[in-house]
Each structure stands twice: as C-alpha cells, then as structure tokens.
Design a protein around this motif. Structure first.
Motif, PDB file in Angstrom:
ATOM      1  N   ALA A   1      -3.974  -5.878   3.448  1.00  0.00           N
ATOM      2  CA  ALA A   1      -3.087  -6.498   2.458  1.00  0.00           C
ATOM      3  C   ALA A   1      -2.173  -7.529   3.096  1.00  0.00           C
ATOM      4  O   ALA A   1      -1.712  -8.454   2.415  1.00  0.00           O
ATOM      5  CB  ALA A   1      -2.259  -5.429   1.753  1.00  0.00           C
TER       6      ALA A   1
ATOM      7  N   LYS B   1       0.529  -6.998  -0.884  1.00  0.00           N
ATOM      8  CA  LYS B   1       0.412  -5.961  -1.906  1.00  0.00           C
ATOM      9  C   LYS B   1       1.586  -5.009  -1.788  1.00  0.00           C
ATOM     10  O   LYS B   1       2.130  -4.798  -0.703  1.00  0.00           O
ATOM     11  CB  LYS B   1      -0.886  -5.160  -1.716  1.00  0.00           C
TER      12      LYS B   1
ATOM     13  N   ASP C   1       0.337  -0.234  -4.690  1.00  0.00           N
ATOM     14  CA  ASP C   1      -1.012  -0.787  -4.804  1.00  0.00           C
ATOM     15  C   ASP C   1      -1.886  -0.333  -3.638  1.00  0.00           C
ATOM     16  O   ASP C   1      -3.052   0.035  -3.821  1.00  0.00           O
ATOM     17  CB  ASP C   1      -0.984  -2.321  -4.842  1.00  0.00           C
TER      18      ASP C   1
END
Length: 103
Positions: A50, A54, A58
């Motif tokens: 990520a 994020k 998430d």
C-alpha cells in the motif's frame, strides 16, 4: 467415559503491531502462534504494498480476504465428497452385480 479436561492457558499473542491477551487450550498454543505469525506476515505484505496510500482498516480487510481465500482454497482441495460419491456409486454397482449373479 468422561472426557479429560483440557488445560487452558492465558497468553499474549503478538499480531502485527498489537498484543492480544487470549485464553487458549495449552495444546493449541503452537497453532495460535503460527496463525498469528501468518496474519502478521500478511498484514505486513499489504502494508508494504500500500506504501502509505491505504488506510489501516483497508489493509486489514485486504489481509482478511487474503487469508480467507487461502482457507477456502484449502477447504476445497480437501473436499472428499466427490470421491465419496464415486465410491458410493461403484459400491452400489458392485452390490447390484453380485446380487444379479445370485439369481
């Protein structure tokens, strides 16, 4: 016959960046620790992927889906029902053939 009482133990389970106090059966501690390590590694992989883009929630949901998908695939791989169905059919045919020979 009574079932033996299983020993319970309180442990602190490290999962990614938190410690979870839980009570488990003593004979399952190693499994819990391996599961926690797998969860930690999965969350860490999604966190790295990520790259700060994020939210934590998430990332956790992506890790949950990843682990659940692996579980489902493993469950399907270990599904013996198709084999049992075939064996039942073959057994039925054998029994029918043996019954026909006796008449």
């Amino acid at each position: 016959m009574s079932e033996e009482k299983r020993e319970q133990r309180k442990i602190r389970l490290h999962v990614y960046d938190i410690e979870l106090p839980i009570t488990i059966y003593a004979d399952e501690e190693e499994i819990y620790r391996r599961a926690a390590k797998r969860a930690t590694n999965t969350v860490a992989a999604y966190t790295a992927q990520a790259n700060g883009k994020k939210s934590v929630i998430d990332i956790l949901y992506m890790a949950i889906v990843d682990l659940a998908l692996k579980y489902e695939k493993e469950s399907m791989r270990n599904d013996t029902k198709p084999y049992l169905d075939i064996l039942e059919k073959i057994t039925s045919e054998i029994e029918q053939s043996l019954g026909d020979d006796n008449h």
